[in-house]
Scaffold this motif. Structure first.
Motif, PDB file in Angstrom:
ATOM      1  N   UNK A 150     -29.859  56.573  -1.837  1.00 43.58           N
ATOM      2  CA  UNK A 150     -29.798  58.016  -1.618  1.00 43.58           C
ATOM      3  C   UNK A 150     -28.603  58.332  -0.728  1.00 43.58           C
ATOM      4  N   UNK A 151     -27.817  59.328  -1.125  1.00 39.78           N
ATOM      5  CA  UNK A 151     -26.652  59.761  -0.358  1.00 39.78           C
ATOM      6  C   UNK A 151     -26.937  61.053   0.391  1.00 39.78           C
ATOM      7  N   UNK A 152     -26.455  61.120   1.630  1.00 44.13           N
ATOM      8  CA  UNK A 152     -26.355  62.360   2.390  1.00 44.13           C
ATOM      9  C   UNK A 152     -24.885  62.497   2.786  1.00 44.13           C
ATOM     10  N   UNK A 153     -24.239  63.568   2.380  1.00 49.64           N
ATOM     11  CA  UNK A 153     -22.828  63.763   2.690  1.00 49.64           C
ATOM     12  C   UNK A 153     -22.648  64.066   4.178  1.00 49.64           C
ATOM     13  N   UNK A 154     -21.677  63.406   4.793  1.00 52.54           N
ATOM     14  CA  UNK A 154     -21.436  63.583   6.213  1.00 52.54           C
ATOM     15  C   UNK A 154     -20.947  64.965   6.582  1.00 52.54           C
TER      16      UNK A 154
END
Length: 198
Positions: free
Chosen positions: A167-171
């Motif tokens: 799962x990605x969370x954009x910085x």
């Protein structure tokens, strides 16, 4: 890159490091698709990935994977030539093989499998999906999920569906840190949290 890698290695568990090359588009943070010869794109990806490889080797860190960034992410999924240029560049820098992170379907998956590379299917906690399963275009109303609880709920749903493995969370998403904490806590609570293999 050197500072971020060093800071990451001060935490437990130690995070994995992955290359995240994009189109050579600093002005728009790699989020604009650029028409260019594949040979030029290849060289750009080599240069970006090689810069990180030098940092990793000099710091004793472990380079685990590679993921195209922004517009390149979508282009490599849709275009076999771009996917091949990306994979060729990664292989040129790190011939021992890196895990490739990308969308669950498309040319990047097929190209990675054809090369016997580990492929990690990715979903996004902080981006909304259309009914087609594709991400809503950035800039459309509601395309970003800025509420940590809503992002955590989406992350759990994606993980439970079994379609994605990371799962990605954009910085640069507003509330990125609270979102990342909420996502991690929710996945752990549901028994869905896994450490990347090295």
């Amino acid at each position: 890159m050197r500072t971020t890698t060093a800071e990451g290695y001060s935490y437990e568990p130690v995070p994995t490091v992955a290359a995240h090359p994009s189109y050579p588009d600093r002005e728009q943070f790699g989020r604009a698709r650029i028409a260019m010869p594949l040979s030029v794109l290849y060289e750009s990806i080599v240069d970006q990935t090689d810069a990180l490889a030098h940092v990793v080797r000099s710091s004793g860190a472990v380079l685990w994977g590679a993921k195209p960034h922004g517009a390149l992410y979508h282009a490599a999924s849709e275009d076999a030539g771009i996917a091949s240029a990306f994979l060729d560049a990664i292989d040129a820098v790190w011939p021992d093989g890196l895990a490739i992170v990308g969308p669950p379907e498309g040319q990047l998956v097929e190209g990675s499998h054809a090369r016997d590379l580990v492929y990690v299917r990715e979903g996004f906690a902080d981006r909304r999906y259309a009914t087609t399963g594709k991400l809503l275009v950035r800039g459309e109303p509601g395309a970003l999920i800025e509420d940590p609880d809503a992002a955590a709920e989406q992350a759990v749903r994606l993980a439970q569906q079994g379609v994605v493995e990371t799962i990605c969370v954009h910085g640069d998403t507003p509330n990125a840190v609270p979102i990342a904490r909420a996502v991690r806590a929710a996945l752990a609570r549901e028994g869905l949290l896994r450490q990347a293999s090295r």
